[in-house]
Motif scaffolding. Sequence first.
Motif, PDB file in Angstrom:
ATOM      1  N   VAL A 145       0.943  -1.193   0.048  1.00 18.18           N
ATOM      2  CA  VAL A 145       0.029  -0.142   0.024  1.00 18.18           C
ATOM      3  C   VAL A 145       0.930   1.314   0.056  1.00 18.18           C
ATOM      4  CG1 VAL A 145      -1.859   1.147   1.177  1.00 18.18           C
ATOM      5  CG2 VAL A 145      -1.939  -1.218   1.234  1.00 18.18           C
ATOM      6  N   LEU A 146       0.713   2.142  -0.903  1.00 18.92           N
ATOM      7  CA  LEU A 146       1.355   3.439  -1.038  1.00 18.92           C
ATOM      8  C   LEU A 146       0.213   4.515  -0.754  1.00 18.92           C
ATOM      9  CD1 LEU A 146       4.067   4.963  -1.622  1.00 18.92           C
ATOM     10  CD2 LEU A 146       3.219   5.087  -4.201  1.00 18.92           C
ATOM     11  N   PRO A 147       0.442   5.290   0.424  1.00 21.44           N
ATOM     12  CA  PRO A 147      -0.506   6.363   0.704  1.00 21.44           C
ATOM     13  C   PRO A 147      -0.060   7.780   0.088  1.00 21.44           C
ATOM     14  CG  PRO A 147       0.914   5.977   2.740  1.00 21.44           C
ATOM     15  CD  PRO A 147       1.204   4.803   1.571  1.00 21.44           C
ATOM     16  N   GLY A 148      -0.973   8.217  -0.093  1.00 18.89           N
ATOM     17  CA  GLY A 148      -0.642   9.807  -0.901  1.00 18.89           C
ATOM     18  C   GLY A 148      -1.985  10.561  -1.212  1.00 18.89           C
ATOM     19  N   GLN A 149      -1.729  11.505  -1.978  1.00 16.26           N
ATOM     20  CA  GLN A 149      -2.954  12.218  -2.501  1.00 16.26           C
ATOM     21  C   GLN A 149      -3.062  12.388  -4.065  1.00 16.26           C
ATOM     22  OE1 GLN A 149      -2.415  16.626  -1.825  1.00 16.26           O
ATOM     23  NE2 GLN A 149      -0.779  15.824  -0.547  1.00 16.26           N
ATOM     24  N   VAL A 150      -4.284  12.621  -4.381  1.00 14.48           N
ATOM     25  CA  VAL A 150      -4.509  13.035  -5.918  1.00 14.48           C
ATOM     26  C   VAL A 150      -4.490  14.375  -6.160  1.00 14.48           C
ATOM     27  CG1 VAL A 150      -6.310  12.873  -7.478  1.00 14.48           C
ATOM     28  CG2 VAL A 150      -6.150  11.134  -6.034  1.00 14.48           C
ATOM     29  N   VAL A 151      -3.388  14.787  -7.057  1.00 10.35           N
ATOM     30  CA  VAL A 151      -3.321  16.199  -7.424  1.00 10.35           C
ATOM     31  C   VAL A 151      -3.809  16.333  -8.931  1.00 10.35           C
ATOM     32  CG1 VAL A 151      -1.310  16.180  -5.935  1.00 10.35           C
ATOM     33  CG2 VAL A 151      -1.155  15.593  -8.109  1.00 10.35           C
ATOM     34  N   TRP A 152      -3.955  17.809  -9.230  1.00 10.95           N
ATOM     35  CA  TRP A 152      -4.549  17.940 -10.658  1.00 10.95           C
ATOM     36  C   TRP A 152      -3.803  19.426 -10.994  1.00 10.95           C
ATOM     37  CZ3 TRP A 152      -6.929  14.971 -13.901  1.00 10.95           C
ATOM     38  CH2 TRP A 152      -7.299  15.273 -14.963  1.00 10.95           C
ATOM     39  N   PRO A 153      -3.234  19.678 -12.146  1.00 13.40           N
ATOM     40  CA  PRO A 153      -3.454  18.868 -13.258  1.00 13.40           C
ATOM     41  C   PRO A 153      -2.431  17.674 -13.439  1.00 13.40           C
ATOM     42  CG  PRO A 153      -2.365  20.667 -14.035  1.00 13.40           C
ATOM     43  CD  PRO A 153      -2.643  20.990 -12.621  1.00 13.40           C
ATOM     44  N   PRO A 154      -2.271  16.695 -14.373  1.00 18.08           N
ATOM     45  CA  PRO A 154      -1.684  15.710 -14.276  1.00 18.08           C
ATOM     46  C   PRO A 154       0.052  16.211 -14.557  1.00 18.08           C
ATOM     47  CG  PRO A 154      -3.312  14.985 -15.587  1.00 18.08           C
ATOM     48  CD  PRO A 154      -3.727  16.542 -15.198  1.00 18.08           C
ATOM     49  N   ARG A 155       0.791  15.459 -13.762  1.00 21.61           N
ATOM     50  CA  ARG A 155       2.180  15.970 -14.141  1.00 21.61           C
ATOM     51  C   ARG A 155       3.152  14.860 -14.411  1.00 21.61           C
ATOM     52  NH1 ARG A 155       2.117  18.652  -8.273  1.00 21.61           N
ATOM     53  NH2 ARG A 155       3.829  17.588  -8.062  1.00 21.61           N
ATOM     54  N   GLY A 161      -0.613   4.390 -16.040  1.00 22.44           N
ATOM     55  CA  GLY A 161      -1.938   4.416 -15.331  1.00 22.44           C
ATOM     56  C   GLY A 161      -2.179   5.841 -14.836  1.00 22.44           C
ATOM     57  N   TYR A 162      -2.401   5.720 -13.543  1.00 25.20           N
ATOM     58  CA  TYR A 162      -2.757   6.819 -12.785  1.00 25.20           C
ATOM     59  C   TYR A 162      -1.539   7.665 -12.083  1.00 25.20           C
ATOM     60  CZ  TYR A 162      -7.859   5.522 -12.473  1.00 25.20           C
ATOM     61  OH  TYR A 162      -9.152   5.319 -13.079  1.00 25.20           O
ATOM     62  N   ASP A 163      -0.208   7.335 -12.372  1.00 33.65           N
ATOM     63  CA  ASP A 163       0.827   7.801 -11.869  1.00 33.65           C
ATOM     64  C   ASP A 163       0.961   9.625 -12.039  1.00 33.65           C
ATOM     65  OD1 ASP A 163       1.679   5.502 -11.105  1.00 33.65           O
ATOM     66  OD2 ASP A 163       3.235   5.395 -12.559  1.00 33.65           O
ATOM     67  N   PRO A 164       0.666  10.066 -13.142  1.00 32.48           N
ATOM     68  CA  PRO A 164       0.675  11.674 -13.169  1.00 32.48           C
ATOM     69  C   PRO A 164      -0.275  12.159 -12.214  1.00 32.48           C
ATOM     70  CG  PRO A 164       0.212  10.573 -15.554  1.00 32.48           C
ATOM     71  CD  PRO A 164       0.110   9.520 -14.515  1.00 32.48           C
ATOM     72  N   ILE A 165      -1.328  11.878 -11.566  1.00 33.11           N
ATOM     73  CA  ILE A 165      -2.208  12.437 -10.654  1.00 33.11           C
ATOM     74  C   ILE A 165      -1.763  11.861  -9.068  1.00 33.11           C
ATOM     75  CG2 ILE A 165      -3.627  13.062 -12.298  1.00 33.11           C
ATOM     76  CD1 ILE A 165      -5.702  11.452 -11.002  1.00 33.11           C
ATOM     77  N   PHE A 166      -0.963  11.119  -8.905  1.00 36.10           N
ATOM     78  CA  PHE A 166      -0.788  10.686  -7.640  1.00 36.10           C
ATOM     79  C   PHE A 166       0.672  11.079  -6.999  1.00 36.10           C
ATOM     80  CE2 PHE A 166       0.589   7.533  -4.246  1.00 36.10           C
ATOM     81  CZ  PHE A 166      -0.722   7.201  -3.409  1.00 36.10           C
ATOM     82  N   GLY A 170       5.105  12.544   1.591  1.00 36.47           N
ATOM     83  CA  GLY A 170       6.454  12.637   1.563  1.00 36.47           C
ATOM     84  C   GLY A 170       7.223  13.138   0.784  1.00 36.47           C
ATOM     85  N   HIS A 171       6.578  13.243  -0.544  1.00 32.90           N
ATOM     86  CA  HIS A 171       7.358  13.487  -1.678  1.00 32.90           C
ATOM     87  C   HIS A 171       6.424  14.909  -2.374  1.00 32.90           C
ATOM     88  CE1 HIS A 171       9.857  10.052  -2.019  1.00 32.90           C
ATOM     89  NE2 HIS A 171       8.875   9.521  -1.389  1.00 32.90           N
ATOM     90  N   GLN A 172       7.179  15.584  -3.220  1.00 29.37           N
ATOM     91  CA  GLN A 172       6.646  16.851  -3.797  1.00 29.37           C
ATOM     92  C   GLN A 172       6.680  16.424  -5.137  1.00 29.37           C
ATOM     93  OE1 GLN A 172       5.336  19.555  -2.201  1.00 29.37           O
ATOM     94  NE2 GLN A 172       5.756  18.156  -0.573  1.00 29.37           N
ATOM     95  N   GLN A 173       6.670  15.342  -5.685  1.00 26.52           N
ATOM     96  CA  GLN A 173       6.618  14.829  -7.101  1.00 26.52           C
ATOM     97  C   GLN A 173       5.414  13.730  -7.120  1.00 26.52           C
ATOM     98  OE1 GLN A 173      10.718  13.451  -7.863  1.00 26.52           O
ATOM     99  NE2 GLN A 173      10.787  15.059  -9.393  1.00 26.52           N
ATOM    100  N   THR A 174       4.859  13.782  -8.423  1.00 28.13           N
ATOM    101  CA  THR A 174       3.953  12.627  -8.864  1.00 28.13           C
ATOM    102  C   THR A 174       4.804  11.472  -8.975  1.00 28.13           C
ATOM    103  OG1 THR A 174       3.703  13.111 -11.208  1.00 28.13           O
ATOM    104  CG2 THR A 174       2.351  14.311  -9.665  1.00 28.13           C
ATOM    105  N   LEU A 175       4.299  10.256  -9.075  1.00 25.50           N
ATOM    106  CA  LEU A 175       4.956   9.187  -9.497  1.00 25.50           C
ATOM    107  C   LEU A 175       5.356   9.114 -10.969  1.00 25.50           C
ATOM    108  CD1 LEU A 175       2.982   6.029  -8.033  1.00 25.50           C
ATOM    109  CD2 LEU A 175       5.071   6.987  -7.230  1.00 25.50           C
ATOM    110  N   ALA A 176       4.844   9.844 -11.676  1.00 25.05           N
ATOM    111  CA  ALA A 176       5.083  10.168 -13.028  1.00 25.05           C
ATOM    112  C   ALA A 176       6.114  11.128 -13.429  1.00 25.05           C
ATOM    113  CB  ALA A 176       3.917  10.501 -14.009  1.00 25.05           C
TER     114      ALA A 176
END
Length: 202
Positions: A145-155, A161-166, A170-176
């Motif tokens: 399980v990787l906790p975090g938040q959904v952000v917008w716009p995609p980055r 998958g959903y990496d650009p909005i997650f 502890g991070h300031q970057q999306t997975l993408a």
Amino acid sequence: MRRFAEKRLLVATHNAGKLAEMRALLAPYGVEAVGAAEAGLDEPAETEDSFVGNARIKARAAVTATGLPALADDSGICVDALDGAPGVHTADWAETGQGRDFSVAMARTWERLEAANAPQPRRAQFRCTLVLMWPDGHDEVFEGVLPGQVVWPPRGAEGHGYDPIFMPDGHQQTLAEMSAEQKNSLSHRALAVNRMIGACFA
């Protein structure tokens, strides 16, 4: 917990991104990961309402078709303000009639959050359940399980998958926006795979 002694493992996915991740994670242990497309396997219908149920369907179908031990995962994003949706239906939200388009899925997720007037931060978790199954039907189950938040716009242009909005906690970057190495060190799939490796491979 059963040890994995074989040299080949059928990774029951048609997703090239997932297969590449799995190959990179298993390579140090001398295990050759074979993809479902290479093996000519169809995707079985995922009819369960849980990640572990759907992963078992995929693993059993792969083992039955090839006679090889198989590793299957079911994973998705669970958004708190959407009562855990899309969850097991994560890939379904990307269906367009002309194949899967995750930009459609990401937009749908954000639109539903906006319609619900969900408070910020919009909490979510990426969840991954792995089922490692042998030809005799024995299986082992591992979760990450990787906790975090959904952000917008995609980055970002990496990942899938959903990496650009997650954005993981502890991070300031999306997975993408992360390198493959950085993502592989913390992703929900990496957490589940590392648990599996510790139990069955190392």
